[in-house]
Design a protein around this motif. Structure first.
Motif, PDB file in Angstrom:
ATOM      1  N   ILE A  69       0.827  -1.207   0.000  1.00  0.00           N
ATOM      2  CA  ILE A  69       0.000   0.000   0.000  1.00  0.00           C
ATOM      3  C   ILE A  69       0.864   1.261   0.000  1.00  0.00           C
ATOM      4  O   ILE A  69       0.599   2.215  -0.733  1.00  0.00           O
ATOM      5  CB  ILE A  69      -0.949   0.014   1.210  1.00  0.00           C
ATOM      6  CG1 ILE A  69      -1.890  -1.193   1.164  1.00  0.00           C
ATOM      7  CG2 ILE A  69      -1.765   1.309   1.241  1.00  0.00           C
ATOM      8  CD1 ILE A  69      -2.864  -1.265   2.325  1.00  0.00           C
ATOM      9  N   ALA A  74      -1.788  -0.215  -5.487  1.00  0.00           N
ATOM     10  CA  ALA A  74      -2.980  -0.343  -4.641  1.00  0.00           C
ATOM     11  C   ALA A  74      -4.240   0.118  -5.354  1.00  0.00           C
ATOM     12  O   ALA A  74      -5.033   0.871  -4.838  1.00  0.00           O
ATOM     13  CB  ALA A  74      -2.792   0.444  -3.344  1.00  0.00           C
ATOM     14  N   GLY A  75      -4.414  -0.326  -6.591  1.00  0.00           N
ATOM     15  CA  GLY A  75      -5.599   0.030  -7.356  1.00  0.00           C
ATOM     16  C   GLY A  75      -5.267   0.937  -8.512  1.00  0.00           C
ATOM     17  O   GLY A  75      -4.174   1.441  -8.658  1.00  0.00           O
ATOM     18  N   ALA A  79      -8.195   5.608  -7.426  1.00  0.00           N
ATOM     19  CA  ALA A  79      -8.830   4.681  -6.496  1.00  0.00           C
ATOM     20  C   ALA A  79      -8.714   5.192  -5.071  1.00  0.00           C
ATOM     21  O   ALA A  79      -7.863   6.015  -4.747  1.00  0.00           O
ATOM     22  CB  ALA A  79      -8.202   3.299  -6.614  1.00  0.00           C
ATOM     23  N   SER A  80      -9.577   4.659  -4.201  1.00  0.00           N
ATOM     24  CA  SER A  80      -9.541   4.994  -2.784  1.00  0.00           C
ATOM     25  C   SER A  80      -9.103   3.782  -1.977  1.00  0.00           C
ATOM     26  O   SER A  80      -9.201   2.645  -2.437  1.00  0.00           O
ATOM     27  CB  SER A  80     -10.928   5.462  -2.314  1.00  0.00           C
ATOM     28  OG  SER A  80     -11.326   6.630  -2.996  1.00  0.00           O
ATOM     29  N   ILE A  81      -8.626   4.038  -0.767  1.00  0.00           N
ATOM     30  CA  ILE A  81      -8.176   2.977   0.133  1.00  0.00           C
ATOM     31  C   ILE A  81      -8.855   3.173   1.476  1.00  0.00           C
ATOM     32  O   ILE A  81      -8.980   4.309   1.965  1.00  0.00           O
ATOM     33  CB  ILE A  81      -6.643   3.010   0.303  1.00  0.00           C
ATOM     34  CG1 ILE A  81      -5.948   2.797  -1.036  1.00  0.00           C
ATOM     35  CG2 ILE A  81      -6.190   1.943   1.299  1.00  0.00           C
ATOM     36  CD1 ILE A  81      -4.438   2.944  -0.972  1.00  0.00           C
ATOM     37  N   LYS A 112      -6.255   7.444  -2.528  1.00  0.00           N
ATOM     38  CA  LYS A 112      -5.111   6.560  -2.270  1.00  0.00           C
ATOM     39  C   LYS A 112      -3.814   7.303  -2.000  1.00  0.00           C
ATOM     40  O   LYS A 112      -3.016   6.867  -1.161  1.00  0.00           O
ATOM     41  CB  LYS A 112      -4.913   5.585  -3.430  1.00  0.00           C
ATOM     42  CG  LYS A 112      -4.362   6.176  -4.711  1.00  0.00           C
ATOM     43  CD  LYS A 112      -4.031   5.081  -5.704  1.00  0.00           C
ATOM     44  CE  LYS A 112      -3.414   5.664  -6.949  1.00  0.00           C
ATOM     45  NZ  LYS A 112      -3.042   4.620  -7.925  1.00  0.00           N
ATOM     46  N   ASN A 113      -3.561   8.430  -2.669  1.00  0.00           N
ATOM     47  CA  ASN A 113      -2.308   9.139  -2.423  1.00  0.00           C
ATOM     48  C   ASN A 113      -2.241   9.706  -1.013  1.00  0.00           C
ATOM     49  O   ASN A 113      -1.167   9.800  -0.418  1.00  0.00           O
ATOM     50  CB  ASN A 113      -2.108  10.257  -3.447  1.00  0.00           C
ATOM     51  CG  ASN A 113      -1.544   9.742  -4.760  1.00  0.00           C
ATOM     52  OD1 ASN A 113      -0.986   8.655  -4.804  1.00  0.00           O
ATOM     53  ND2 ASN A 113      -1.705  10.515  -5.820  1.00  0.00           N
ATOM     54  N   VAL A 115      -3.637   8.243   1.596  1.00  0.00           N
ATOM     55  CA  VAL A 115      -3.360   7.092   2.455  1.00  0.00           C
ATOM     56  C   VAL A 115      -1.895   6.671   2.312  1.00  0.00           C
ATOM     57  O   VAL A 115      -1.226   6.341   3.304  1.00  0.00           O
ATOM     58  CB  VAL A 115      -4.300   5.920   2.109  1.00  0.00           C
ATOM     59  CG1 VAL A 115      -3.977   4.699   2.981  1.00  0.00           C
ATOM     60  CG2 VAL A 115      -5.753   6.331   2.306  1.00  0.00           C
ATOM     61  N   LYS A 116      -1.366   6.689   1.098  1.00  0.00           N
ATOM     62  CA  LYS A 116       0.048   6.362   0.892  1.00  0.00           C
ATOM     63  C   LYS A 116       0.937   7.359   1.641  1.00  0.00           C
ATOM     64  O   LYS A 116       1.938   6.970   2.261  1.00  0.00           O
ATOM     65  CB  LYS A 116       0.370   6.376  -0.612  1.00  0.00           C
ATOM     66  CG  LYS A 116      -0.241   5.217  -1.383  1.00  0.00           C
ATOM     67  CD  LYS A 116      -0.316   5.519  -2.878  1.00  0.00           C
ATOM     68  CE  LYS A 116       1.025   5.469  -3.550  1.00  0.00           C
ATOM     69  NZ  LYS A 116       1.505   4.102  -3.725  1.00  0.00           N
ATOM     70  N   GLU A 220      -5.689  14.013  -8.138  1.00  0.00           N
ATOM     71  CA  GLU A 220      -4.854  12.892  -7.705  1.00  0.00           C
ATOM     72  C   GLU A 220      -4.261  12.179  -8.914  1.00  0.00           C
ATOM     73  O   GLU A 220      -4.966  11.758  -9.824  1.00  0.00           O
ATOM     74  CB  GLU A 220      -5.699  11.904  -6.893  1.00  0.00           C
ATOM     75  CG  GLU A 220      -6.116  12.456  -5.547  1.00  0.00           C
ATOM     76  CD  GLU A 220      -5.245  11.896  -4.447  1.00  0.00           C
ATOM     77  OE1 GLU A 220      -4.644  10.838  -4.659  1.00  0.00           O
ATOM     78  OE2 GLU A 220      -5.184  12.512  -3.380  1.00  0.00           O
ATOM     79  N   GLU A 222      -0.589   9.630 -10.242  1.00  0.00           N
ATOM     80  CA  GLU A 222       0.522   8.817  -9.767  1.00  0.00           C
ATOM     81  C   GLU A 222       1.775   9.672  -9.634  1.00  0.00           C
ATOM     82  O   GLU A 222       2.112  10.430 -10.550  1.00  0.00           O
ATOM     83  CB  GLU A 222       0.802   7.674 -10.756  1.00  0.00           C
ATOM     84  CG  GLU A 222      -0.225   6.572 -10.699  1.00  0.00           C
ATOM     85  CD  GLU A 222      -0.239   5.877  -9.344  1.00  0.00           C
ATOM     86  OE1 GLU A 222       0.840   5.683  -8.757  1.00  0.00           O
ATOM     87  OE2 GLU A 222      -1.328   5.552  -8.863  1.00  0.00           O
TER      88      GLU A 222
END
Length: 244
Positions: A69, A74-75, A79-81, A112-113, A115-116, A220, A222
């Motif tokens: 993660i 992670a998707g 995406a969301s986490i 996701k970013n 959470v990362k 958001e 990458e």
């Protein structure tokens, strides 16, 4: 300080090196335990070897789940986490360790970013208390504009060397090695998530605070090192925020 210009291949190689470093120790312990089982017939030694294998296997699994993660895709993009998953892998990282973890966060899906970034800041917080201690993680607010506060308390607490410069994408030499890649990568993720990160220390407590940057946060995306570079053409203020 000099801006770090890191090729995508170098970034991936350094992150792989970091993950391998984290799992080599428990995997090596598993190998040692298996060798004892093969060569030693003493019952107490065999029980010791089995316990070592069990403990090391759990540790290796926890570190890989965390890295999946914190550093992985992670998707798909956008995406969301679930923050519950972030808590689970974080607690797994600290099981049977010298550092205790407290966690306060809503049961919700976050981008996701963000959470990362949270998970990378947890790792940076462990570096702030090299002799162990307690890390308190608090997440408040909505997923689009959260406030993340980590407090790392322990003997000889300090802001990890060079972490603030590397998170800003700079270093004294303009390069980054496997020891500093975590902070550099966390900076990429923070800018991709439109978050600003600050550090403060008071006594034996280091506080790491992440919140929406003053400028309008970009969509958001990458994080990639190429997007982190200054433009070769005329200055463009948008290049400071349009990071991966």
């Amino acid at each position: 300080m000099t801006t770090v210009n890191l090729e995508a291949l170098d970034l991936s190689a350094l992150l792989c090196s970091r993950v391998c470093h984290d799992v080599i120790s428990p995997v090596g312990a598993i190998v040692n335990g298996l060798e004892v089982l093969e060569d030693d017939q003493d019952e107490s030694m065999r029980e010791f070897a089995l316990d070592l294998i069990r403990k090391s296997a759990r540790q290796a699994s926890a570190r890989l789940q965390f890295a999946r993660i914190a550093f992985g895709a992670a998707g798909s993009a956008g995406a969301s986490i679930d923050l519950a998953d972030a808590e689970k892998v974080s607690r797994g990282m600290f099981a049977d360790d010298k550092t205790q973890l407290s966690w306060s966060a809503p049961q919700a899906l976050f981008p996701k970013n963000k959470v990362k970034l949270l998970l990378n800041l947890v790792m940076i917080a462990t570096g702030a208390i090299p002799r162990g201690g307690h890390i308190d993680v608090a997440v408040t607010g909505e997923g689009d504009a959260p406030l993340i506060v980590l407090k790392a308390k322990g003997p000889h607490a300090r802001i990890p060397p060079h972490v603030e410069g590397l998170m800003a994408g700079t270093s004294e030499t303009g390069t980054v090695d496997a020891h500093g890649i975590l902070a550099f990568y966390a900076g990429l993720v923070a800018r991709a998530a439109g978050m600003g990160v600050t550090f403060a220390i008071e006594g034996d407590t280091v506080t790491i605070r992440a919140e929406p940057a003053a400028a309008e946060a970009p969509a958001e995306t990458e994080p990639t090192p190429e997007e982190d570079r200054p433009s070769d053409s005329a200055p463009d203020s948008s290049s400071d925020t349009a990071l991966a």
